[in-house]
Scaffold this active site. Structure first.
Site, short mmCIF file in Angstrom:
data_model
loop_
_atom_site.label_atom_id
_atom_site.label_comp_id
_atom_site.label_asym_id
_atom_site.label_seq_id
_atom_site.Cartn_x
_atom_site.Cartn_y
_atom_site.Cartn_z
N HIS A 273 0.70 7.99 3.81
CA HIS A 273 1.42 7.33 4.90
C HIS A 273 2.93 7.61 4.90
O HIS A 273 3.66 7.08 5.72
CB HIS A 273 1.17 5.81 4.83
CG HIS A 273 -0.27 5.47 4.69
ND1 HIS A 273 -1.17 5.67 5.71
CD2 HIS A 273 -0.99 4.98 3.64
CE1 HIS A 273 -2.38 5.30 5.30
NE2 HIS A 273 -2.30 4.88 4.05
N GLY B 298 -4.45 1.94 8.16
CA GLY B 298 -5.42 1.30 9.06
C GLY B 298 -5.13 -0.19 9.22
O GLY B 298 -5.22 -0.75 10.33
N ILE C 226 0.11 9.46 8.37
CA ILE C 226 -0.57 8.60 9.36
C ILE C 226 -0.31 7.13 9.03
O ILE C 226 0.11 6.78 7.93
CB ILE C 226 -2.09 8.89 9.42
CG1 ILE C 226 -2.77 8.58 8.08
CG2 ILE C 226 -2.34 10.33 9.84
CD1 ILE C 226 -4.30 8.62 8.15
N ASP D 82 0.85 -1.19 0.00
CA ASP D 82 0.00 0.00 0.00
C ASP D 82 0.89 1.24 0.00
O ASP D 82 1.33 1.71 1.05
CB ASP D 82 -0.94 0.00 1.21
CG ASP D 82 -1.92 1.17 1.14
OD1 ASP D 82 -1.71 2.08 0.30
OD2 ASP D 82 -2.89 1.19 1.91
C1 LIG Z 1 -15.02 3.75 -5.43
C2 LIG Z 1 -13.99 4.14 -4.43
C3 LIG Z 1 -13.18 2.98 -3.97
C4 LIG Z 1 -11.70 3.34 -3.93
C5 LIG Z 1 -10.88 2.16 -3.60
C6 LIG Z 1 -9.41 2.48 -3.64
C7 LIG Z 1 -8.55 1.43 -3.04
C8 LIG Z 1 -8.82 1.25 -1.57
C9 LIG Z 1 -7.94 0.23 -0.95
C10 LIG Z 1 -8.29 -0.10 0.48
C11 LIG Z 1 -8.00 1.00 1.44
C12 LIG Z 1 -6.61 1.36 1.48
C13 LIG Z 1 -6.41 2.81 1.82
C14 LIG Z 1 -6.01 2.94 3.22
C15 LIG Z 1 -6.14 4.10 3.83
C16 LIG Z 1 -5.86 4.17 5.24
O1 LIG Z 1 -5.33 3.27 5.85
S1 LIG Z 1 -6.37 5.60 6.06
C17 LIG Z 1 -5.93 5.28 7.74
C18 LIG Z 1 -6.88 4.43 8.48
N1 LIG Z 1 -8.17 5.04 8.66
C19 LIG Z 1 -8.36 6.06 9.50
O2 LIG Z 1 -7.45 6.56 10.13
C20 LIG Z 1 -9.77 6.56 9.66
C21 LIG Z 1 -10.10 6.81 11.11
N2 LIG Z 1 -11.50 7.22 11.28
C22 LIG Z 1 -11.87 8.50 11.18
O3 LIG Z 1 -11.08 9.40 10.99
C23 LIG Z 1 -13.35 8.77 11.31
O4 LIG Z 1 -13.97 7.69 11.93
C24 LIG Z 1 -14.03 9.02 9.94
C25 LIG Z 1 -13.88 7.83 9.01
C26 LIG Z 1 -13.46 10.30 9.30
C27 LIG Z 1 -15.54 9.23 10.19
O5 LIG Z 1 -15.68 10.18 11.20
P1 LIG Z 1 -16.84 11.27 11.09
O6 LIG Z 1 -16.74 12.05 9.84
O7 LIG Z 1 -16.84 12.03 12.37
O8 LIG Z 1 -18.10 10.34 10.97
P2 LIG Z 1 -19.46 10.37 11.79
O9 LIG Z 1 -20.07 11.73 11.67
O10 LIG Z 1 -19.23 9.84 13.16
O11 LIG Z 1 -20.35 9.30 11.00
C28 LIG Z 1 -20.91 9.61 9.72
C29 LIG Z 1 -21.48 8.31 9.16
O12 LIG Z 1 -20.41 7.46 8.76
C30 LIG Z 1 -20.41 6.23 9.51
N3 LIG Z 1 -19.03 5.96 9.89
C31 LIG Z 1 -18.31 6.69 10.75
N4 LIG Z 1 -17.07 6.18 10.84
C32 LIG Z 1 -17.03 5.10 10.04
C33 LIG Z 1 -16.04 4.13 9.75
N5 LIG Z 1 -14.83 4.18 10.29
N6 LIG Z 1 -16.35 3.14 8.89
C34 LIG Z 1 -17.56 3.05 8.34
N7 LIG Z 1 -18.56 3.94 8.60
C35 LIG Z 1 -18.29 4.95 9.43
C36 LIG Z 1 -21.28 6.50 10.74
O13 LIG Z 1 -21.88 5.33 11.19
C37 LIG Z 1 -22.26 7.52 10.23
O14 LIG Z 1 -23.32 6.88 9.57
P3 LIG Z 1 -24.81 7.02 10.19
O15 LIG Z 1 -24.73 6.45 11.58
O16 LIG Z 1 -25.67 6.21 9.27
O17 LIG Z 1 -25.12 8.48 10.18
#
Ligand SMILES: CCCCCCCCCCCCC/C=C/C(=O)SCCNC(=O)CCNC(=O)[C@H](O)C(C)(C)COP(=O)(O)OP(=O)(O)OC[C@H]1O[C@@H](n2cnc3c(N)ncnc32)[C@H](O)[C@@H]1OP(=O)(O)O
Length: 308
Positions: free
Chosen positions: A212, A230, A227, A207
């Protein structure tokens, strides 16, 4: 934000993702294990040396169960296009990961991935995309694991009708319900230092997202510095569970779920707290320096070890 007129439910559901292949060797499995901190505190750790070295003359090294997540990443490294959904890749965050393991991983293999859309949700401020990857060993045709990756696309919500925001998923809700953290004292607690260079090591597992590693890109994404991946945090937490609850026997891990609650900075201390609930380990990982929960979820086990 995406233009609403571009979103077409039928087109999205009919979208076919290309199959992909992923080949790994023992070297990849060992680099991965080091990337998630195996033997990081003790180079001859009795539970972990087997993931990086042919200990006691073993024929092949063992593979950590969270290595399974790399197989799905392999199918997405070039990004995934969904018709009618526009997003800024710099604002992408990993939201959740669910993994089902059907048998222990061989130390090297050639994998065929079948990818499909498992969910899509319009959250207004964000779009949530869930991608399911079924990974088959090419030689035997055997299904090794299934990954469901939840991607949180900040700023990409609002693509559907705002009075009835679009929400689709093709799997049972309770399979990945956010873990309820018990109020009781944890059964076990494990503390680990995430090295300042951890993300630079972990990225060698495939990745290479500059979020990162690149300070400028991290700033654009809203962070003071790069960062941690994940999946690297998840690897640390599950390794702690294998050590404390599985007594080093990773083969009893059946499934894994984690929700990324907050970003982690390399150099921080990760404290993983775990509770036993039948054959399920509920866990929560916190960063000590900020006293904030960063990950929570569960690990399902086939059975408990006799020493518990
Ligand atoms: C077509 C696109 C696809 C692209 C694919 C590309 C390839 C992908 C490969 C796989 C991924 C690799 C990439 C890797 C990246 C990383 O590793 S990033 C580092 C790891 N992740 C993080 O550090 C994220 C940490 N989390 C946060 O910062 C927060 O939780 C957030 C995600 C920013 C959300 O916080 P916030 O905006 O405050 O959300 P809320 O207001 O609380 O909630 C809004 C709604 O979203 C739902 N929700 C909240 N958090 C998550 C979550 N972590 N996962 C899933 N859903 C989440 C929450 O339930 C709310 O929904 P409702 O309850 O229905 O309102």
């Amino acid at each position: 934000m995406a233009e609403r007129s571009q979103f077409d439910h039928d087109r999205v559901l009919a979208h076919k993702f290309p199959e992909s292949t992923y080949v790994y060797t023992e070297r990849d499995a060992a680099i991965y294990a080091l990337g998630v901190g195996a033997c990081g505190r003790d180079a001859i750790d009795a539970d972990e040396l087997k993931y990086v070295y042919h200990e006691n003359g073993q024929q092949s090294i063992q593979v950590l169960p969270t290595f399974a997540a790399l197989l799905s990443l392999g199918s997405m490294t070039n990004g995934i296009d969904l018709p009618g959904l526009q997003y800024d890749p710099r604002l992408l965050l990993h939201g959740q990961q669910y993994i089902e393991l059907y048998r222990p991983f061989p130390s090297s293999a050639s994998i065929q991935n079948k990818v499909s859309l498992a969910g899509l949700h319009d959250k207004g401020k964000a779009a949530i995309v869930e991608i399911e990857t079924k990974s088959y060993e090419k030689e035997s045709g055997e299904l090794l694991c299934m990954n469901r990756s939840t991607i949180f696309l900040r700023g990409a919500g609002g693509f559907s009708n705002s009075t009835r925001p679009y929400s689709y998923s093709n799997y049972p809700n309770n399979q990945v319900a956010a873990a309820k953290i018990p109020k009781s004292q944890p059964f076990a607690v494990f503390e680990d230092l995430i090295q300042p260079s951890q993300a630079l090591l972990y990225r060698l597992s495939g990745d290479y997202n500059p979020l990162h590693s690149d300070p400028m890109i991290a700033k654009v994404a809203g962070f003071s510095c790069p960062i941690l991946h994940g999946l690297c945090t998840l690897g640390f937490a599950v390794r702690a569970i294998i050590k404390c609850i599985c007594r080093g026997d990773a083969t009893i891990v059946k499934n894994i779920f984690g929700r990324f609650l907050l970003h982690v900075y390399p150099g921080e201390t990760l404290i993983t707290e775990m509770w036993l609930d039948g054959l399920r380990v509920i866990y929560q990982a916190k960063v000590k320096e900020r006293n904030r929960a960063v990950l929570s979820g569960f690990v399902g086990l086939h059975h408990l070890t006799s020493s518990l």
